[in-house]
Design a protein around this motif. Structure first.
Motif, short mmCIF file in Angstrom:
data_model
loop_
_atom_site.label_atom_id
_atom_site.label_comp_id
_atom_site.label_asym_id
_atom_site.label_seq_id
_atom_site.Cartn_x
_atom_site.Cartn_y
_atom_site.Cartn_z
N ARG A 324 0.84 -1.20 0.00
CA ARG A 324 0.00 0.00 0.00
C ARG A 324 0.87 1.25 0.00
O ARG A 324 2.07 1.17 0.22
N ILE A 325 0.23 2.39 -0.18
CA ILE A 325 1.00 3.64 -0.14
C ILE A 325 1.22 4.04 1.33
O ILE A 325 0.24 4.26 2.05
N PRO A 326 2.46 4.14 1.76
CA PRO A 326 2.68 4.58 3.14
C PRO A 326 2.45 6.09 3.22
O PRO A 326 3.02 6.84 2.43
N ILE A 327 1.62 6.51 4.12
CA ILE A 327 1.33 7.93 4.26
C ILE A 327 2.10 8.49 5.45
O ILE A 327 1.90 8.06 6.60
N GLU A 328 2.98 9.40 5.15
CA GLU A 328 3.82 9.99 6.20
C GLU A 328 2.99 10.84 7.16
O GLU A 328 2.20 11.67 6.73
N GLN A 329 3.20 10.61 8.44
CA GLN A 329 2.61 11.47 9.48
C GLN A 329 3.71 12.40 9.96
O GLN A 329 4.73 11.94 10.45
N ARG A 330 3.54 13.69 9.81
CA ARG A 330 4.56 14.63 10.29
C ARG A 330 4.35 14.85 11.79
O ARG A 330 3.26 14.61 12.32
N PRO A 331 5.40 15.33 12.47
CA PRO A 331 5.25 15.59 13.91
C PRO A 331 4.06 16.51 14.17
O PRO A 331 3.89 17.51 13.48
N PRO A 332 3.21 16.18 15.18
CA PRO A 332 2.02 17.00 15.47
C PRO A 332 2.37 18.48 15.66
O PRO A 332 1.63 19.35 15.21
N LEU A 333 3.51 18.74 16.26
CA LEU A 333 3.89 20.14 16.54
C LEU A 333 3.93 20.98 15.26
O LEU A 333 3.59 22.17 15.29
N GLU A 334 4.31 20.36 14.16
CA GLU A 334 4.42 21.14 12.90
C GLU A 334 3.09 21.76 12.49
O GLU A 334 3.06 22.79 11.82
N ALA A 335 1.98 21.12 12.91
CA ALA A 335 0.67 21.66 12.54
C ALA A 335 0.27 22.81 13.47
O ALA A 335 -0.73 23.48 13.23
N CYS A 336 1.05 23.00 14.52
CA CYS A 336 0.73 24.07 15.49
C CYS A 336 1.57 25.31 15.25
O CYS A 336 1.41 26.32 15.94
N LEU A 337 2.51 25.23 14.32
CA LEU A 337 3.46 26.32 14.13
C LEU A 337 3.36 26.93 12.74
O LEU A 337 3.06 26.24 11.78
N VAL A 338 3.63 28.21 12.67
CA VAL A 338 3.73 28.88 11.37
C VAL A 338 5.09 29.57 11.32
O VAL A 338 5.51 30.21 12.28
N ARG A 339 5.76 29.39 10.18
CA ARG A 339 7.08 30.02 10.01
C ARG A 339 6.97 31.23 9.12
O ARG A 339 6.17 31.24 8.18
N GLY A 340 7.81 32.20 9.34
CA GLY A 340 7.82 33.36 8.45
C GLY A 340 8.78 34.41 8.97
O GLY A 340 9.59 34.13 9.86
N ALA A 341 8.66 35.61 8.41
CA ALA A 341 9.48 36.72 8.91
C ALA A 341 8.58 37.63 9.73
O ALA A 341 7.36 37.69 9.48
N LEU A 342 9.15 38.29 10.73
CA LEU A 342 8.36 39.19 11.57
C LEU A 342 7.73 40.28 10.72
O LEU A 342 8.37 40.82 9.82
N TYR A 343 6.46 40.58 11.02
CA TYR A 343 5.74 41.61 10.27
C TYR A 343 5.49 42.80 11.18
O TYR A 343 5.14 42.60 12.33
N PRO A 344 5.57 44.05 10.75
CA PRO A 344 5.99 44.47 9.42
C PRO A 344 7.44 44.09 9.14
O PRO A 344 8.28 44.07 10.05
N LEU A 345 7.68 43.78 7.85
CA LEU A 345 9.03 43.34 7.47
C LEU A 345 10.03 44.44 7.74
O LEU A 345 9.78 45.61 7.45
N ARG A 346 11.16 44.05 8.31
CA ARG A 346 12.26 45.01 8.49
C ARG A 346 13.35 44.61 7.51
O ARG A 346 13.27 43.58 6.85
N GLY A 347 14.38 45.45 7.46
CA GLY A 347 15.48 45.17 6.54
C GLY A 347 16.07 43.79 6.75
O GLY A 347 16.38 43.08 5.79
N ASP A 348 16.21 43.38 8.02
CA ASP A 348 16.87 42.08 8.27
C ASP A 348 15.92 40.89 8.10
O ASP A 348 16.32 39.74 8.17
N LYS A 349 14.64 41.18 7.87
CA LYS A 349 13.61 40.13 7.69
C LYS A 349 13.78 39.01 8.72
O LYS A 349 13.92 37.83 8.36
N GLU A 350 13.78 39.40 9.98
CA GLU A 350 14.04 38.42 11.04
C GLU A 350 13.02 37.28 11.01
O GLU A 350 11.82 37.49 10.96
#
Ligand SMILES: CSC[C@@H](O)[C@@H](O)C(=O)COP(=O)(O)O
Length: 402
Positions: A324-350
């Protein structure tokens, strides 16, 4: 047109990847110096996309062997072809364990294992076998771009003709895609995003719509960046807006990539693909899968995907039994987090990682892929051509495109 970002960069004897965890705001190259680093980059999704992870795994083996061949004192595993095989086989097995759903990774490690095996029949010594292996590893990565262009043309031309056959002009086509399938997910040009690029290059594209693709946001972080770089007219929608889009806008096709297409045409792809397919069927919008032959797994009969305990999956795979097709389960924590740069964006795009759930939330469902039954798919495209579902059938005959 600006050149799109590539997921893998080779400069002399340096193998690097773009860290996709910090895109689109930060372009950071990471050198991959060891097999372990390649494995980690795939597992943690610093590099992702079915063809790209297969390319990195293969290249990491090529670079490993290149370094070994350059050493003034040859390593012990060059003593004989048996010694080389005993040394390389666990490396291939280890790389294969990085992610389970995309069959390309397994296809690549299997291809390298076959190259090793072949040297026993051809009588190659260990050094010549290593040379053959490293060439094969590079070939796996190199052949990706050419075939992406071929499948994009097959699929693009087919869609234009289909729209014309139904009375349309074949121009100004609006298509929806899911996840990221462009040059960041492959060695270049892309699969579904390649088809969209082809439509744009040939003057047939109206607009590319794409979902944000939570929880990892391959759409809003990566597809958005690629489409912006290529100057392709596009609109982002949230994953929950697909039905509304179909109700209120003319969409000519949904075009997606794949992580595994099985014998009857059932297709595993990024979570949310199935939702889009169900809605496309309801709105009679053609649903097209674009993937290389290496994504087709004829060993699996249908897509009754299962959530495999990984250990079991790897044992079964070693026994050449993947029913069968193995379906990967990602760590639960990944569904609780969002990644990005701090808004409003600054020059260093932290960079920031933000939690969007209460702490300690129990019960999080986080499968990385879903399976779209062939029943809901209009056509599957590979570099060899287009397989179209026949009227009234629930499966797709792949024999002409593999
Ligand atoms: C050309 S990429 C095809 C698929 O690999 C893509 O659609 C996808 O699902 C990627 O998932 P990801 O989890 O980002 O590796």
């Amino acid at each position: 047109m600006a050149a799109p970002l590539k997921s893998i960069r080779i400069t002399g004897d340096k193998l690097e990847i773009v860290n996709q965890l910090v895109l689109p705001h930060t372009v950071e190259f990471i050198e991959i110096k060891t097999i372990e680093e390649a494995h980690d980059a795939i597992k943690t999704m610093k590099i992702r996309g079915a063809p790209a992870i297969a390319s990195l795994a293969s290249l990491s083996v090529s670079f490993y062997l290149e370094r070994a061949l350059r050493q003034s004192t040859p390593p012990d595993f060059f003593a004989s072809t048996d010694a080389l095989q005993a040394h390389i086989t666990p490396i291939l097995d280890f790389l294969f364990t990085a992610r389970p759903t995309a069959v390309n990774l397994g296809a690549a490690t299997r291809r390298l294992a076959q190259t090793l095996e072949a040297s026993f029949t051809t009588g190659k010594d260990a050094r010549a076998t290593a040379e053959a292996l490293l060439a094969e590893g590079r070939a796996i990565a190199d052949e990706d771009v050419g075939r992406n262009k071929e499948m994009s043309k097959w699929g693009g031309d087919w869609l234009v003709e289909r729209v014309k056959a139904n009375g349309g002009s074949g121009k100004q086509l609006n298509v929806l895609t899911v996840c990221n399938t462009g040059s960041l997910a492959t060695s270049g040009y892309g699969t579904a995003l390649g088809l969209i690029t082809y439509l744009h290059e040939t003057g047939s594209l109206g607009k590319a719509y794409f979902t944000q693709t939570a929880p990892y946001h391959q759409g809003s972080r990566l597809t958005a960046l690629e489409l912006q770089t290529l100057k392709i007219p596009s609109t982002m929608i949230c994953d929950t807006m697909v039905g509304s889009l179909f109700q209120h806008h003319e969409i000519h096709a949904v075009v997606v990539g794949a992580d595994r297409v099985v014998r009857n045409g059932d297709t595993a792809n990024k979570i949310g693909t199935y939702n889009a397919a169900v809605l496309a069927a309801r709105h009679k919008i053609p649903f097209i899968v674009v993937a290389p032959v290496s994504t087709v797994d004829l060993d699996v009969a249908d897509g009754s995907g299962y959530v495999a305990p990984l250990v079991l999956f790897h044992v079964l795979y070693k026994l050449k039994f993947v029913p069968r097709i193995p379906i990967e389960q990602r760590p639960p924590l990944e569904a609780c987090l969002v990644r990005g740069a701090l808004y409003p964006l600054r020059g260093d795009k932290e960079q920031a990682v933000v939690m969007i759930t209460p702490e300690g939330l129990d019960g999080i469902y986080n499968p990385s892929f879903d399976v779209t039954p062939a029943d809901l798919i209009t056509a599957i495209v590979t570099e060899k051509g287009v397989a179209v579902k026949r009227e009234g059938e629930a499966w797709i005959d792949l024999s002409g495109i593999v």
